[in-house]
Scaffold this motif. Structure first.
Motif, mmCIF file in Angstrom:
data_model
loop_
_atom_site.group_PDB
_atom_site.id
_atom_site.type_symbol
_atom_site.label_atom_id
_atom_site.label_comp_id
_atom_site.label_asym_id
_atom_site.label_seq_id
_atom_site.Cartn_x
_atom_site.Cartn_y
_atom_site.Cartn_z
ATOM 1 N N GLN A 44 1.116 -1.174 -0.054
ATOM 2 C CA GLN A 44 0.159 0.863 -0.181
ATOM 3 C C GLN A 44 1.282 1.173 -0.058
ATOM 4 O O GLN A 44 1.685 1.420 1.368
ATOM 5 C CB GLN A 44 -1.043 0.142 0.950
ATOM 6 N N PHE A 45 0.230 2.795 -0.546
ATOM 7 C CA PHE A 45 1.817 3.585 -1.055
ATOM 8 C C PHE A 45 0.189 4.595 -0.378
ATOM 9 O O PHE A 45 -0.930 4.681 -1.194
ATOM 10 C CB PHE A 45 1.917 3.940 -2.596
ATOM 11 N N VAL A 46 0.549 5.603 -0.129
ATOM 12 C CA VAL A 46 -0.061 7.092 -0.119
ATOM 13 C C VAL A 46 -0.189 7.180 -1.853
ATOM 14 O O VAL A 46 0.501 7.556 -2.532
ATOM 15 C CB VAL A 46 0.573 8.327 0.067
ATOM 16 N N ALA A 47 -1.443 7.780 -2.364
ATOM 17 C CA ALA A 47 -1.714 7.642 -3.527
ATOM 18 C C ALA A 47 -1.810 9.170 -4.231
ATOM 19 O O ALA A 47 -3.736 9.477 -3.922
ATOM 20 C CB ALA A 47 -2.458 6.810 -4.212
ATOM 21 N N PRO A 48 -1.485 10.684 -4.229
ATOM 22 C CA PRO A 48 -2.218 11.328 -3.804
ATOM 23 C C PRO A 48 -2.409 11.829 -5.053
ATOM 24 O O PRO A 48 -2.162 11.248 -5.967
ATOM 25 C CB PRO A 48 -0.861 12.751 -3.461
ATOM 26 N N GLY A 49 -3.607 12.893 -5.331
ATOM 27 C CA GLY A 49 -4.164 13.324 -6.547
ATOM 28 C C GLY A 49 -5.323 12.604 -6.461
ATOM 29 O O GLY A 49 -6.737 13.054 -5.492
ATOM 30 N N ASP A 50 -6.771 13.276 -7.272
ATOM 31 C CA ASP A 50 -7.512 13.168 -7.742
ATOM 32 C C ASP A 50 -7.953 12.307 -9.318
ATOM 33 O O ASP A 50 -7.613 13.271 -9.590
ATOM 34 C CB ASP A 50 -8.045 14.670 -7.457
ATOM 35 N N VAL A 51 -10.092 12.004 -9.329
ATOM 36 C CA VAL A 51 -10.233 12.270 -10.058
ATOM 37 C C VAL A 51 -11.528 13.166 -10.375
ATOM 38 O O VAL A 51 -12.522 13.306 -9.150
ATOM 39 C CB VAL A 51 -10.876 11.047 -10.487
ATOM 40 N N GLY A 52 -12.193 13.883 -11.649
ATOM 41 C CA GLY A 52 -12.677 14.839 -11.542
ATOM 42 C C GLY A 52 -13.766 14.188 -12.974
ATOM 43 O O GLY A 52 -13.123 13.605 -14.268
ATOM 44 N N ILE A 53 -14.712 13.728 -12.762
ATOM 45 C CA ILE A 53 -15.888 13.379 -14.084
ATOM 46 C C ILE A 53 -16.844 14.506 -14.707
ATOM 47 O O ILE A 53 -17.765 14.517 -13.776
ATOM 48 C CB ILE A 53 -16.090 11.552 -13.896
ATOM 49 N N VAL A 54 -16.801 14.611 -15.930
ATOM 50 C CA VAL A 54 -18.231 15.532 -16.618
ATOM 51 C C VAL A 54 -19.126 14.138 -16.919
ATOM 52 O O VAL A 54 -18.609 13.537 -17.832
ATOM 53 C CB VAL A 54 -17.456 15.932 -16.862
ATOM 54 N N PHE A 55 -20.037 14.479 -16.488
ATOM 55 C CA PHE A 55 -20.896 12.679 -16.740
ATOM 56 C C PHE A 55 -22.010 13.802 -17.593
ATOM 57 O O PHE A 55 -22.263 14.963 -17.458
ATOM 58 C CB PHE A 55 -22.234 12.499 -16.079
ATOM 59 N N VAL A 56 -22.620 13.625 -18.942
ATOM 60 C CA VAL A 56 -23.294 14.103 -20.024
ATOM 61 C C VAL A 56 -24.643 12.807 -20.486
ATOM 62 O O VAL A 56 -23.832 12.225 -20.955
ATOM 63 C CB VAL A 56 -23.257 14.672 -21.369
ATOM 64 N N LEU A 57 -25.559 13.144 -19.544
ATOM 65 C CA LEU A 57 -26.708 11.567 -19.490
ATOM 66 C C LEU A 57 -27.660 12.189 -19.658
ATOM 67 O O LEU A 57 -28.228 13.030 -19.430
ATOM 68 C CB LEU A 57 -26.667 11.138 -18.088
ATOM 69 N N ALA A 58 -28.322 10.650 -20.917
ATOM 70 C CA ALA A 58 -30.087 11.214 -20.914
ATOM 71 C C ALA A 58 -30.528 10.387 -20.127
ATOM 72 O O ALA A 58 -30.504 8.936 -20.107
ATOM 73 C CB ALA A 58 -30.059 10.432 -22.771
ATOM 74 N N ASN A 59 -31.711 10.856 -19.187
ATOM 75 C CA ASN A 59 -32.404 9.540 -17.825
ATOM 76 C C ASN A 59 -33.930 10.101 -18.595
ATOM 77 O O ASN A 59 -34.179 10.570 -18.714
ATOM 78 C CB ASN A 59 -31.781 10.447 -16.965
#
Length: 162
Positions: A44-59
């Motif tokens: 196990q490692f420290v894992a700095p960072g982030d994830v950003g997700i743009v969703f374009v959805l038909a609901n």
């Protein structure tokens, strides 16, 4: 395998009734969460960072209107997800800094509370997914099969009915 911290989401949707008791909408939303740790080869490692997700959805949402001013609903949608992944996975060149287009989707349920004839408060849950996100490690230069990103969202919103 990367563990993530809690994040946030913002979004907007426009829609209309497509059948009696069924709403169709187009949604654009953004989800972001920070990475916490990474496990590689049992270490196990420290894992700095982030994830950003743009969703374009038909609901599509099915309303169950019992005429009491509170309307339960269920539904979901499909579309695309644009994932921006910036995570340092380990200490020897395993960082990922890439953007990828993937299949996006969601399932959800909630309650809509009528405030006036034109204003509704929404309290709901969403399970969102960005499936088969492929990214390339910048320093390692090789393709990473990052897999899929899943998030649970508890949300609140306001709807204006025209």
């Amino acid at each position: 395998l990367v563990d993530f911290e809690s994040g946030f989401t913002v979004g907007a949707a426009v829609g209309t009734n497509v059948l009696p008791g069924v709403r169709g909408e187009l949604e654009v939303s953004y989800v972001e969460f920070d990475s916490e740790t990474s496990t590689t080869g049992g270490t196990q490692f420290v894992a700095p960072g982030d994830v950003g997700i743009v969703f374009v959805l038909a609901n599509l949402w099915k309303d169950f209107d019992f005429g009491m001013g509170v309307t339960p609903y269920v539904g979901g949608g499909m579309g695309m997800a644009i994932a921006d992944v910036n995570v340092d996975l380990c200490t020897n060149g395993c960082d990922i800094d890439d953007t990828s287009l993937a299949l996006g989707g969601q399932l959800g349920a909630g309650l809509r509370f009528d405030v006036t004839d034109r204003v509704t408060i929404d309290a709901g849950y969403r399970f969102k997914a960005a499936l088969d996100v492929v990214t390339t490690g910048q320093s390692a230069g090789n393709s990473h099969g990052m897999g899929s990103y899943y998030t649970h969202i508890v949300q609140g919103g306001v709807a204006w009915n025209f």
